[in-house]
Scaffold this motif. Sequence first.
Motif, mmCIF file in Angstrom:
data_model
loop_
_atom_site.group_PDB
_atom_site.id
_atom_site.type_symbol
_atom_site.label_atom_id
_atom_site.label_comp_id
_atom_site.label_asym_id
_atom_site.label_seq_id
_atom_site.Cartn_x
_atom_site.Cartn_y
_atom_site.Cartn_z
ATOM 1 N N GLY A 182 0.807 -1.223 0.000
ATOM 2 C CA GLY A 182 0.000 0.000 0.000
ATOM 3 C C GLY A 182 0.836 1.267 0.000
ATOM 4 O O GLY A 182 0.387 2.326 -0.419
ATOM 5 N N HIS A 183 2.085 1.151 0.516
ATOM 6 C CA HIS A 183 2.948 2.337 0.622
ATOM 7 C C HIS A 183 4.134 2.256 -0.326
ATOM 8 O O HIS A 183 5.113 2.976 -0.152
ATOM 9 C CB HIS A 183 3.431 2.482 2.073
ATOM 10 N N LEU A 184 4.033 1.406 -1.316
ATOM 11 C CA LEU A 184 5.167 1.161 -2.218
ATOM 12 C C LEU A 184 5.485 2.370 -3.094
ATOM 13 O O LEU A 184 6.644 2.613 -3.443
ATOM 14 C CB LEU A 184 4.825 -0.059 -3.097
ATOM 15 N N GLY A 185 4.458 3.107 -3.472
ATOM 16 C CA GLY A 185 4.676 4.272 -4.351
ATOM 17 C C GLY A 185 4.745 3.886 -5.818
ATOM 18 O O GLY A 185 4.875 4.735 -6.691
ATOM 19 N N VAL A 186 4.647 2.585 -6.083
ATOM 20 C CA VAL A 186 4.696 2.077 -7.463
ATOM 21 C C VAL A 186 3.519 1.121 -7.628
ATOM 22 O O VAL A 186 3.252 0.317 -6.732
ATOM 23 C CB VAL A 186 6.013 1.290 -7.714
ATOM 24 N N GLU A 187 2.812 1.240 -8.745
ATOM 25 C CA GLU A 187 1.697 0.309 -8.969
ATOM 26 C C GLU A 187 2.222 -0.946 -9.664
ATOM 27 O O GLU A 187 2.743 -0.868 -10.768
ATOM 28 C CB GLU A 187 0.615 0.987 -9.829
ATOM 29 N N ILE A 188 2.097 -2.087 -8.997
ATOM 30 C CA ILE A 188 2.644 -3.317 -9.588
ATOM 31 C C ILE A 188 1.555 -4.170 -10.249
ATOM 32 O O ILE A 188 1.868 -5.093 -10.987
ATOM 33 C CB ILE A 188 3.430 -4.170 -8.556
ATOM 34 N N TYR A 189 0.278 -3.874 -9.971
ATOM 35 C CA TYR A 189 -0.779 -4.666 -10.602
ATOM 36 C C TYR A 189 -1.065 -4.119 -12.006
ATOM 37 O O TYR A 189 -1.068 -2.900 -12.203
ATOM 38 C CB TYR A 189 -2.078 -4.600 -9.785
ATOM 39 N N PRO A 190 -1.365 -4.998 -12.954
ATOM 40 C CA PRO A 190 -1.730 -4.527 -14.290
ATOM 41 C C PRO A 190 -3.031 -3.722 -14.241
ATOM 42 O O PRO A 190 -3.934 -4.037 -13.454
ATOM 43 C CB PRO A 190 -1.952 -5.832 -15.083
ATOM 44 N N GLY A 191 -3.123 -2.688 -15.057
ATOM 45 C CA GLY A 191 -4.309 -1.826 -15.084
ATOM 46 C C GLY A 191 -5.581 -2.595 -15.386
ATOM 47 O O GLY A 191 -6.658 -2.231 -14.909
ATOM 48 N N SER A 192 -5.449 -3.685 -16.158
ATOM 49 C CA SER A 192 -6.639 -4.446 -16.571
ATOM 50 C C SER A 192 -7.351 -5.074 -15.367
ATOM 51 O O SER A 192 -8.547 -5.366 -15.433
ATOM 52 C CB SER A 192 -6.234 -5.530 -17.570
ATOM 53 N N THR A 206 -2.085 2.093 -5.684
ATOM 54 C CA THR A 206 -2.631 3.407 -6.068
ATOM 55 C C THR A 206 -3.799 3.786 -5.161
ATOM 56 O O THR A 206 -3.928 4.944 -4.757
ATOM 57 C CB THR A 206 -3.108 3.365 -7.543
ATOM 58 N N ASN A 207 -4.651 2.806 -4.818
ATOM 59 C CA ASN A 207 -5.783 3.090 -3.926
ATOM 60 C C ASN A 207 -5.308 3.741 -2.633
ATOM 61 O O ASN A 207 -5.837 4.749 -2.194
ATOM 62 C CB ASN A 207 -6.515 1.792 -3.536
ATOM 63 N N HIS A 208 -4.311 3.105 -1.994
ATOM 64 C CA HIS A 208 -3.887 3.628 -0.695
ATOM 65 C C HIS A 208 -3.052 4.899 -0.849
ATOM 66 O O HIS A 208 -3.123 5.802 -0.008
ATOM 67 C CB HIS A 208 -3.128 2.567 0.110
ATOM 68 N N ASN A 209 -2.278 4.979 -1.926
ATOM 69 C CA ASN A 209 -1.508 6.194 -2.171
ATOM 70 C C ASN A 209 -2.459 7.380 -2.343
ATOM 71 O O ASN A 209 -2.210 8.476 -1.820
ATOM 72 C CB ASN A 209 -0.629 6.007 -3.420
ATOM 73 N N ASP A 210 -3.568 7.174 -3.050
ATOM 74 C CA ASP A 210 -4.580 8.229 -3.221
ATOM 75 C C ASP A 210 -5.158 8.637 -1.870
ATOM 76 O O ASP A 210 -5.485 9.801 -1.647
ATOM 77 C CB ASP A 210 -5.726 7.744 -4.128
ATOM 78 N N HIS A 211 -5.304 7.659 -0.980
ATOM 79 C CA HIS A 211 -5.815 7.971 0.355
ATOM 80 C C HIS A 211 -4.864 8.949 1.062
ATOM 81 O O HIS A 211 -5.294 9.892 1.720
ATOM 82 C CB HIS A 211 -5.988 6.696 1.179
ATOM 83 N N HIS A 212 -3.552 8.712 0.919
ATOM 84 C CA HIS A 212 -2.572 9.628 1.532
ATOM 85 C C HIS A 212 -2.598 10.989 0.847
ATOM 86 O O HIS A 212 -2.443 12.018 1.493
ATOM 87 C CB HIS A 212 -1.163 9.035 1.430
ATOM 88 N N ASN A 213 -2.782 10.985 -0.446
ATOM 89 C CA ASN A 213 -2.721 12.221 -1.229
ATOM 90 C C ASN A 213 -3.957 13.095 -1.015
ATOM 91 O O ASN A 213 -3.872 14.307 -0.974
ATOM 92 C CB ASN A 213 -2.569 11.850 -2.714
ATOM 93 N N TYR A 214 -5.125 12.460 -0.883
ATOM 94 C CA TYR A 214 -6.380 13.238 -0.810
ATOM 95 C C TYR A 214 -7.073 13.145 0.557
ATOM 96 O O TYR A 214 -8.123 13.731 0.751
ATOM 97 C CB TYR A 214 -7.353 12.750 -1.894
ATOM 98 N N TYR A 215 -6.520 12.375 1.486
ATOM 99 C CA TYR A 215 -7.037 12.239 2.864
ATOM 100 C C TYR A 215 -8.335 11.433 2.982
ATOM 101 O O TYR A 215 -8.494 10.672 3.917
ATOM 102 C CB TYR A 215 -7.272 13.609 3.542
ATOM 103 N N HIS A 216 -9.275 11.636 2.084
ATOM 104 C CA HIS A 216 -10.581 10.974 2.254
ATOM 105 C C HIS A 216 -10.808 9.904 1.200
ATOM 106 O O HIS A 216 -10.321 10.005 0.082
ATOM 107 C CB HIS A 216 -11.707 11.999 2.232
ATOM 108 N N GLY A 217 -11.572 8.881 1.600
ATOM 109 C CA GLY A 217 -11.875 7.775 0.684
ATOM 110 C C GLY A 217 -10.775 6.723 0.722
ATOM 111 O O GLY A 217 -9.683 6.958 1.243
#
Length: 235
Positions: A182-192, A206-217
Amino acid sequence: MDFIRLAAVFTAIQFVRYILFAGFTYIVFWKLKNNFTEKNRIQKNNFAKKDLRREFLYSVSNCFIFGFILAISFYDRQIDIFNLKMTASYLESIGWIIFLILFHDTYFYWMHKTLHHPKMFNWTHKVHHLSKNPSPFAALSFHPLEGVLEVIWIIPISRIFPIEMGAWAIFGFIIIGINVLGHLGVEIYPGSWTKNKFLKYLNTSTNHNDHHNYYHGNYSLYFSAWDRWMGTFRK
Ligand SMILES: [Zn+2]
Ligand SMILES: [Zn+2]
């Protein structure tokens, strides 16, 4: 083994587990920079040194807290504490590990969402959110109070259910893996995967990184199911 020694052993295990996972992924993805990292990094800016230092120090301090709580959880079972040999069938052991993951996923979602309440945030969860662009070292970077809340559920669950130490140990490696991911900073899963009927429920980095970036959700940990059900999923 007396209580203090047991807490010290658990603390050492927590520390080694953290260093192995956070250190290894940091070196592979960020020190030996490669095309994969450059292509799949989630945020453009690099980690600030002061953030890395803070994430490391809070994480190490939480190893002590986790060690203490684990000692409380397993003190009564110390005879078999380091006996990781499982006597239950594979099916039963896997069942317990899945149970631990699902229970923890639910507990974490609601605890995390509660800590985002304005009355709770400043004196607990704010520390974790000081990292707007978290590194793998942020995996255990919590305020001590949050550190307690992160693992307190293990005390009742370890006493209520007959889960063998081997299953707990495997779960312990899965959870640090998920935390570091969750804190890797790199997305390792394929977009598909985000379009797949089943795989879309796996929480991405990316889900958890967005949580850090935007605080909510995106409050969830292993799976995005609770976020999707409760309308807190960030697209
Ligand atoms: Zn949060
Ligand atoms: Zn985080």
